[in-house]
Write a protein that holds these residues in place. Structure first.
Motif, PDB file in Angstrom:
ATOM      1  N   ALA A  97       0.863  -1.184   0.000  1.00 32.55           N
ATOM      2  CA  ALA A  97       0.000   0.000   0.000  1.00 32.55           C
ATOM      3  C   ALA A  97       0.895   1.229   0.000  1.00 32.55           C
ATOM      4  O   ALA A  97       2.026   1.191   0.500  1.00 32.55           O
ATOM      5  N   MET A  98       0.404   2.307  -0.579  1.00 28.63           N
ATOM      6  CA  MET A  98       1.166   3.555  -0.577  1.00 28.63           C
ATOM      7  C   MET A  98       0.231   4.739  -0.397  1.00 28.63           C
ATOM      8  O   MET A  98      -0.983   4.642  -0.661  1.00 28.63           O
ATOM      9  N   ALA A  99       0.793   5.837   0.055  1.00 33.44           N
ATOM     10  CA  ALA A  99       0.034   7.075   0.211  1.00 33.44           C
ATOM     11  C   ALA A  99       0.956   8.245  -0.063  1.00 33.44           C
ATOM     12  O   ALA A  99       2.165   8.170   0.191  1.00 33.44           O
ATOM     13  N   VAL A 100       0.401   9.309  -0.592  1.00 32.77           N
ATOM     14  CA  VAL A 100       1.153  10.538  -0.798  1.00 32.77           C
ATOM     15  C   VAL A 100       0.344  11.691  -0.224  1.00 32.77           C
ATOM     16  O   VAL A 100      -0.886  11.740  -0.358  1.00 32.77           O
ATOM     17  N   PHE A 101       1.041  12.595   0.458  1.00 36.20           N
ATOM     18  CA  PHE A 101       0.455  13.827   0.988  1.00 36.20           C
ATOM     19  C   PHE A 101       1.258  14.992   0.446  1.00 36.20           C
ATOM     20  O   PHE A 101       2.499  14.947   0.429  1.00 36.20           O
ATOM     21  N   ALA A 102       0.560  16.025  -0.013  1.00 34.65           N
ATOM     22  CA  ALA A 102       1.250  17.168  -0.616  1.00 34.65           C
ATOM     23  C   ALA A 102       0.433  18.436  -0.430  1.00 34.65           C
ATOM     24  O   ALA A 102      -0.729  18.390  -0.008  1.00 34.65           O
ATOM     25  N   ASP A 103       1.057  19.574  -0.770  1.00 28.79           N
ATOM     26  CA  ASP A 103       0.336  20.844  -0.698  1.00 28.79           C
ATOM     27  C   ASP A 103      -0.188  21.268  -2.058  1.00 28.79           C
ATOM     28  O   ASP A 103      -0.602  22.411  -2.243  1.00 28.79           O
ATOM     29  N   VAL A 104      -0.157  20.338  -3.030  1.00 30.50           N
ATOM     30  CA  VAL A 104      -0.761  20.559  -4.352  1.00 30.50           C
ATOM     31  C   VAL A 104      -1.569  19.310  -4.691  1.00 30.50           C
ATOM     32  O   VAL A 104      -1.403  18.252  -4.072  1.00 30.50           O
ATOM     33  N   GLU A 105      -2.442  19.416  -5.687  1.00 34.40           N
ATOM     34  CA  GLU A 105      -3.207  18.258  -6.119  1.00 34.40           C
ATOM     35  C   GLU A 105      -2.250  17.135  -6.521  1.00 34.40           C
ATOM     36  O   GLU A 105      -1.251  17.357  -7.218  1.00 34.40           O
ATOM     37  N   THR A 106      -2.544  15.942  -6.083  1.00 37.07           N
ATOM     38  CA  THR A 106      -1.651  14.825  -6.341  1.00 37.07           C
ATOM     39  C   THR A 106      -2.421  13.524  -6.492  1.00 37.07           C
ATOM     40  O   THR A 106      -3.575  13.410  -6.054  1.00 37.07           O
ATOM     41  N   GLY A 107      -1.790  12.556  -7.128  1.00 42.54           N
ATOM     42  CA  GLY A 107      -2.384  11.234  -7.286  1.00 42.54           C
ATOM     43  C   GLY A 107      -1.282  10.197  -7.309  1.00 42.54           C
ATOM     44  O   GLY A 107      -0.170  10.470  -7.785  1.00 42.54           O
ATOM     45  N   CYS A 108      -1.546   9.014  -6.775  1.00 44.21           N
ATOM     46  CA  CYS A 108      -0.530   7.968  -6.783  1.00 44.21           C
ATOM     47  C   CYS A 108      -1.152   6.646  -7.212  1.00 44.21           C
ATOM     48  O   CYS A 108      -2.362   6.437  -7.101  1.00 44.21           O
ATOM     49  N   ASP A 109      -0.298   5.766  -7.710  1.00 44.28           N
ATOM     50  CA  ASP A 109      -0.754   4.430  -8.085  1.00 44.28           C
ATOM     51  C   ASP A 109       0.394   3.448  -7.941  1.00 44.28           C
ATOM     52  O   ASP A 109       1.537   3.764  -8.287  1.00 44.28           O
ATOM     53  N   ILE A 110       0.104   2.280  -7.404  1.00 44.78           N
ATOM     54  CA  ILE A 110       1.077   1.203  -7.303  1.00 44.78           C
ATOM     55  C   ILE A 110       0.459  -0.042  -7.909  1.00 44.78           C
ATOM     56  O   ILE A 110      -0.737  -0.305  -7.724  1.00 44.78           O
ATOM     57  N   GLU A 111       1.245  -0.773  -8.684  1.00 39.54           N
ATOM     58  CA  GLU A 111       0.758  -1.977  -9.344  1.00 39.54           C
ATOM     59  C   GLU A 111       1.797  -3.075  -9.231  1.00 39.54           C
ATOM     60  O   GLU A 111       2.990  -2.841  -9.436  1.00 39.54           O
ATOM     61  N   GLN A 112       1.317  -4.260  -8.910  1.00 40.68           N
ATOM     62  CA  GLN A 112       2.203  -5.414  -8.901  1.00 40.68           C
ATOM     63  C   GLN A 112       2.543  -5.780 -10.343  1.00 40.68           C
ATOM     64  O   GLN A 112       1.702  -5.686 -11.232  1.00 40.68           O
ATOM     65  N   MET A 113       3.769  -6.170 -10.570  1.00 42.32           N
ATOM     66  CA  MET A 113       4.226  -6.529 -11.905  1.00 42.32           C
ATOM     67  C   MET A 113       3.318  -7.608 -12.503  1.00 42.32           C
ATOM     68  O   MET A 113       2.959  -8.571 -11.831  1.00 42.32           O
ATOM     69  N   GLN A 114       2.925  -7.416 -13.751  1.00 38.27           N
ATOM     70  CA  GLN A 114       2.070  -8.369 -14.436  1.00 38.27           C
ATOM     71  C   GLN A 114       2.431  -8.426 -15.912  1.00 38.27           C
ATOM     72  O   GLN A 114       3.172  -7.578 -16.419  1.00 38.27           O
TER      73      GLN A 114
END
Length: 214
Positions: A97-114
């Motif tokens: 699992a991952m999370a990002v916090f910032a002072d601007v709009e942000t988005g994150c994604d993590i994917e298992q290798m496939q």
């Protein structure tokens, strides 16, 4: 951008029942309800992990997940109405699992290798993005290109907060030297990316770039 923080968690530590319950009891009723709604234990651990990372990220602002009200925009983007200056994004896959916090709009994604799914790429990626994958050497290189583009595109969609963004409304470009760019018609802002490679996983974070004046 002034500040951003990333948080990661391997859910294997939550396989210990006592550890799972300890964290579970510290989180909000809303998060516990999400955990309870998962049918598979691995999904319960992933849901709990995102709540834990949410709590860790908020702790940097002197807040906690249990007391922070989250609302969702019309396109599904989560926000903290009482703290509009805090922008965050959550993602999980496999046992990470991952999370990002910032002072601007942000988005994150993590994917298992496939394995690269060329039919899916042809349907949802732009012709140039599809070509980038298809032109790679078969095997691992093609799989990496697919997963890399997938996380980059998902992180952008989360950053703009529009899950309905059409595949032809933006295009991620990766130059021969690995530099990432984006051409998009979703809004008038500019965005940039950061990538991460964990063992068996690809991850990307997209940030809205602050306007520069003067």
């Amino acid at each position: 951008m002034k500040a951003a923080s990333l948080y990661w968690m391997n859910t294997k530590k939550l396989e210990n029942e006592a550890c799972f319950l300890k964290y579970y009891e510290t989180l909000s009723p809303t998060r516990r309800k999400k955990v309870d709604s998962c049918l598979q234990m691995k999904d319960k651990r992933l849901s709990l992990a995102t709540g834990i990372l949410m709590d860790r990220g908020l702790a940097a602002y002197g807040l906690c997940e249990r007391n922070a009200a989250v609302i969702y925009g019309e396109n599904g983007k989560p926000r903290l109405p009482q703290y509009p200056h805090i922008h965050f994004s959550l993602s999980h896959s496999g046992s990470r699992a991952m999370a990002v916090f910032a002072d601007v709009e942000t988005g994150c994604d993590i994917e298992q290798m496939q394995k690269a799914n060329l039919k899916l790429a042809e349907k949802f990626f732009t012709p140039k993005e599809y070509a980038y994958i298809a032109e790679q050497e078969t095997g691992e290189k093609q799989d990496e290109a697919f997963c890399r583009l997938w996380t980059l595109k998902e992180s952008f969609v989360k950053a703009v907060g529009d899950c309905s963004a059409r595949s032809d409304s933006f295009e991620v470009m990766i130059s021969p030297n690995g530099r990432i760019g984006i051409s998009q018609k979703v809004d008038h802002a500019s965005y940039y990316f950061e990538e991460y490679r964990l063992e068996g996983y690809f991850a990307a974070v997209c940030y809205r770039r602050e306007r520069m004046y003067g």
